[in-house]
Design a protein around this motif. Structure first.
Motif, PDB file in Angstrom:
ATOM      1  N   GLN A 161      40.538   3.706  64.748  1.00  0.00           N
ATOM      2  CA  GLN A 161      39.689   3.591  63.579  1.00  0.00           C
ATOM      3  C   GLN A 161      39.290   5.134  63.376  1.00  0.00           C
ATOM      4  N   PRO A 162      40.309   5.636  62.380  1.00  0.00           N
ATOM      5  CA  PRO A 162      40.775   6.996  62.300  1.00  0.00           C
ATOM      6  C   PRO A 162      39.925   7.755  60.777  1.00  0.00           C
ATOM      7  N   ASN A 163      38.510   7.124  60.567  1.00  0.00           N
ATOM      8  CA  ASN A 163      37.784   7.461  59.332  1.00  0.00           C
ATOM      9  C   ASN A 163      37.472   8.998  59.188  1.00  0.00           C
ATOM     10  N   HIS A 164      37.536   9.223  57.793  1.00  0.00           N
ATOM     11  CA  HIS A 164      37.167  10.689  57.562  1.00  0.00           C
ATOM     12  C   HIS A 164      36.367  10.388  56.302  1.00  0.00           C
ATOM     13  N   PRO A 165      35.300  11.575  56.101  1.00  0.00           N
ATOM     14  CA  PRO A 165      34.407  11.121  55.108  1.00  0.00           C
ATOM     15  C   PRO A 165      35.059  11.434  53.859  1.00  0.00           C
ATOM     16  N   THR A 166      36.075  12.336  53.459  1.00  0.00           N
ATOM     17  CA  THR A 166      36.649  12.266  52.052  1.00  0.00           C
ATOM     18  C   THR A 166      38.058  11.616  52.131  1.00  0.00           C
ATOM     19  N   ASP A 186      46.477  -0.983  69.560  1.00  0.00           N
ATOM     20  CA  ASP A 186      47.381  -1.987  69.495  1.00  0.00           C
ATOM     21  C   ASP A 186      46.877  -3.045  68.844  1.00  0.00           C
ATOM     22  N   ALA A 187      45.517  -3.338  68.407  1.00  0.00           N
ATOM     23  CA  ALA A 187      44.937  -4.434  67.522  1.00  0.00           C
ATOM     24  C   ALA A 187      45.244  -3.928  66.224  1.00  0.00           C
ATOM     25  N   VAL A 188      45.265  -3.035  65.749  1.00  0.00           N
ATOM     26  CA  VAL A 188      45.307  -2.506  64.306  1.00  0.00           C
ATOM     27  C   VAL A 188      44.993  -1.012  64.484  1.00  0.00           C
ATOM     28  N   ILE A 189      45.672  -0.185  63.487  1.00  0.00           N
ATOM     29  CA  ILE A 189      45.330   1.024  62.865  1.00  0.00           C
ATOM     30  C   ILE A 189      44.692   0.665  61.524  1.00  0.00           C
ATOM     31  N   GLY A 190      43.294   0.910  61.720  1.00  0.00           N
ATOM     32  CA  GLY A 190      42.437   0.503  60.536  1.00  0.00           C
ATOM     33  C   GLY A 190      41.739   1.424  60.023  1.00  0.00           C
ATOM     34  N   ILE A 191      41.869   1.898  58.634  1.00  0.00           N
ATOM     35  CA  ILE A 191      40.847   2.934  57.985  1.00  0.00           C
ATOM     36  C   ILE A 191      39.686   2.206  57.188  1.00  0.00           C
ATOM     37  N   ASN A 192      38.447   2.551  57.527  1.00  0.00           N
ATOM     38  CA  ASN A 192      37.564   2.405  56.374  1.00  0.00           C
ATOM     39  C   ASN A 192      37.691   3.392  55.396  1.00  0.00           C
ATOM     40  N   PRO A 193      37.969   3.029  54.140  1.00  0.00           N
ATOM     41  CA  PRO A 193      38.088   4.231  53.316  1.00  0.00           C
ATOM     42  C   PRO A 193      36.702   4.697  52.735  1.00  0.00           C
TER      43      PRO A 193
END
Lengths: 457, 251
Positions: A161-166, A186-193
């Motif tokens: 979960q590689p989220n970034h504030p902008t 391995d489950a997913v690379i998933g970003i919360n935009p």
């Protein structure tokens, strides 16, 4: 009307929903809704009354009327009556004994998945102890696949979960690199935009797709946008592996999320038609969490644990790759402290697994809940012994966009080492081939010429 | 201890990347750094609004204030019962009803929210930048509210007969931002308003939005609201693309 007598006190419960709510372990959300037991004794009295009811009661008395809620209709219309015959004679108390019995094997539990309605799972869950929840969950097996195979015995996957504030692309990729070098994703690379619009979603998907294909990483990618955005992104040719959506356990909750069952069907069909999976084609990624219905004022005076199980009825109609209960994100007015969060996480995992879902858990908390990282260590460790399919991997457990704490890449390394759990097989092979892990699945001293170090540039 | 070879990527994000390992686990320094950040966030949650100091600081700027309390009687009650933090207690209602005279353009409220530290630190400083931008506005006495949630501004604004309410409140502390303040602005504050009726300027803190920029943004939104007589989702927050005028001065 349901009753239970303790000494000279007669406890009365005016509906099945009331009995379920009074029987559920203490939750601040049920207290906020004004439906929780008013005393410790009333709670156990309700559990005793519940234990005596036949499982079939839930097929006769619907917690939300059939004509008022499409999820009730889904539950009743898809109930596996043939396999239910095996357990139809049992009371809820008997059902607990049955689940724990040594002759109730993995195969038996698999055959019963669709014979168990969410309300049956929720009811037995309320009278089970934490060790019961762990033991029975560990007997369940739910395997799903896309580019990796998730849920195999002895394996634990992670969502990177590689989220970034902008939504800064370099910032996101820096966290992707950190995760991959720690064996995560391995489950997913998933970003919360941070910004939920189609153009941004497509751009982020392309960034992840580029990394995935350039380095031949066997995993799936996802930008967690509203399903209507994802359908538009698919129409515009974006590389969509998984369709994400938050779901709840009542039609009204889902309306508040701006979705219904037919939209989920449309989203699934769109992603399946892309045929992007290699080892399987489970394309849905759902997130849930106790308390969402009360938060949406859509709870019908039903307790939050039962409604959570009803959300799993929605999920299982769409053969998801991943179902993630985001257990502690909602805040202390629903789950006050670590005691409530820990039990809720194990309940959700149990109910989901029993119903045949690939359950993972965002083991997490916000800073206004009475919990800390030690409590997350406890829940993560218990869930992993219960056979949880996946957990989150976030740099240092600190999500700098969503402002909450979850589990870290390091946490996944810890639990894999402690319990001998391995990554998904396709991903494991790639980690070794890429020089990130050795054959004993320990991190190697990375070779400075490793081409993965160039992902960000 | 050896640095991770991708250490240079730290320049691109504040996420806790490239933090090294002890075996599979965190190095001691990182474990303790995380705990320190969490301790600041926890302390912020349980911090209390310093009404004597705020009252004195406001008086220094010639601003009179009144202290009120929500229905939540202490922090645990506040955390468990969001509904209580949205309503005033009876004593405060009486106090405000006694204080109210003519309708006003604006009432400014300072409430603890989830980080009293945030408003103890930032609120008066922001107000000192803001008030010079609001010379042609009539204001009620400033309200200092204990155990307040965002919607408390509706109850207060309604009693004070304010056309618009401006609430400065401590935001939910994150590990990297234990003392961030938010400003919520509502046209025609009244009980039952939902968040769609509010505009928000958030992240007012030392590493975030400066007092000066926040004050300009708030003044712009207030001006727009008064002119268009709407707020919330209906009011497009296009501050960044516009210049606006106050007292003939362009911003």
């Amino acid at each position: 009307m349901y009753k239970h007598t303790v000494g000279h006190t007669v406890y009365k419960f005016n509906s099945l929903a009331d009995l379920m709510a009074k029987a559920t372990p203490l939750r601040s959300g049920d207290q906020l809704a004004g439906i929780a037991a008013r005393s410790y004794q009333e709670r156990v009295a309700a559990q005793m009354a519940l234990a005596e009811l036949p499982l079939s009661v839930f097929l006769e008395e619907h917690l939300i009327p059939y004509n008022q809620d499409e999820i009730t209709r889904l539950i009743i219309d898809t109930h596996d009556k043939a396999n239910f015959k095996t357990i139809s004679h049992l009371t809820i108390g008997d059902f607990r004994n049955f689940l724990l019995d040594n002759t109730t094997t993995k195969e038996v539990l698999t055959s019963l998945q669709k014979a168990i309605t969410p309300e049956m799972a929720a009811a037995v869950c309320k009278i089970m102890s934490i060790q019961d929840l762990i033991l029975v969950s560990a007997k369940c097996e739910v395997i799903t696949s896309f580019r990796t195979t998730i849920g195999l015995e002895g394996r634990l996957a992670t969502r990177l979960q590689p989220n970034h504030p902008t939504d800064d692309v370099k910032g996101i990729l820096a966290s992707v690199v950190d995760g991959i070098f720690n064996g995560s994703g391995d489950a997913v690379i998933g970003i919360n935009p941070a910004t939920d619009n189609v153009a941004n979603q497509i751009q982020l998907l392309q960034v992840l797709e580029d990394v995935r294909t350039r380095y031949e990483i066997p995993t799936q990618i996802c930008v967690l946008s509203h399903i209507t955005n994802t359908i538009l992104a698919i129409e515009q040719g974006a590389p969509v592996d998984l369709v994400f959506q938050s779901i709840g356990g009542t039609e009204k909750t889902n309306s508040s999320f701006g979705i219904n069952l037919s939209m989920l069907k449309e989203g699934k069909e769109a992603a399946v038609s892309l045929n992007r999976g290699t080892v399987g084609n489970n394309v849905m990624y759902f997130e849930t969490g106790q308390g969402s219905s009360l938060s949406a004022n859509a709870h019908h005076n039903i307790d939050q644990q039962t409604l959570e199980a009803r959300a799993y009825a929605v999920a299982r109609a769409f053969d998801p790759l991943l179902v993630n209960t985001v257990v502690g994100f909602i805040g202390p007015e629903y789950l006050y402290d670590s005691k409530q969060i820990i039990r809720a996480g194990l309940e959700d995992h149990f109910c989901g697994k029993l119903m045949g879902l690939p359950m993972g858990c965002d083991v997490c908390y916000t800073n206004h809940a009475e919990a800390d990282q030690d409590d997350m260590d406890v829940l993560m460790t218990l869930l992993s012994t219960a056979g949880c399919n996946f957990i989150m991997g976030i740099p240092g457990a600190d999500d700098i966009m969503l402002n909450y704490q979850s589990t870290s890449f390091h946490d996944a390394l810890y639990i894999r080492q402690l319990l001998g759990l391995r990554p998904a097989p396709e991903f494991e092979e790639w980690l070794i081939k890429s020089g990130i892990m050795n054959k004993n699945l320990q991190l190697t001293q990375l070779d400075l010429s490793n081409k993965l170090l160039n992902i960000v540039s | 201890m050896k640095k991770d070879p991708w250490y240079n990527l730290k320049q691109y994000t504040n996420a806790r990347i490239a933090i090294g390992h002890s075996g599979a686990s965190l190095p001691t320094s990182e474990l303790l750094k995380f705990r320190m950040a969490h301790s600041l966030a926890k302390d912020a949650i349980y911090s209390e609004i310093d009404t004597p100091q705020l009252t004195a600081d406001l008086l220094n700027s010639s601003i009179k204030s009144v202290v009120v309390k929500s229905n939540a009687f202490e922090r645990k009650d506040y955390l468990l019962r969001p509904d209580k933090g949205r309503l005033l207690d009876q004593e405060s209602i009486n106090k405000l009803q006694f204080a109210v005279k003519e309708p006003v353009d604006l009432c400014i409220i300072i409430a603890d929210g989830l980080s009293a530290n945030a408003v103890n630190t930032h609120s008066v400083k922001l107000i000192n930048y803001l008030l010079p931008l609001l010379k042609d506005w009539t204001l009620s006495p400033l309200i200092l509210a204990k155990q307040g949630r965002v919607a408390l501004s509706d109850s207060i604004g309604q009693i004070l007969k304010a056309q618009i309410s401006l609430l400065l409140i401590g935001e939910r502390p994150g590990l990297s931002s234990p003392d961030s303040m938010g400003a919520y602005i509502t046209y025609q504050p009244q009980q039952g308003n939902t968040d769609e009726k509010r505009n928000c300027v958030s992240n007012i803190q030392s590493d975030g939005l400066s007092y000066e920029v926040a004050a300009l943004k708030i003044a712009y939104l207030l001006q727009q609201m008064r002119t268009k007589q709407i707020s919330g989702v209906l009011l497009k927050d296009d501050y960044d693309n516009n210049i606006f005028q106050i007292d003939g001065k362009k911003y």
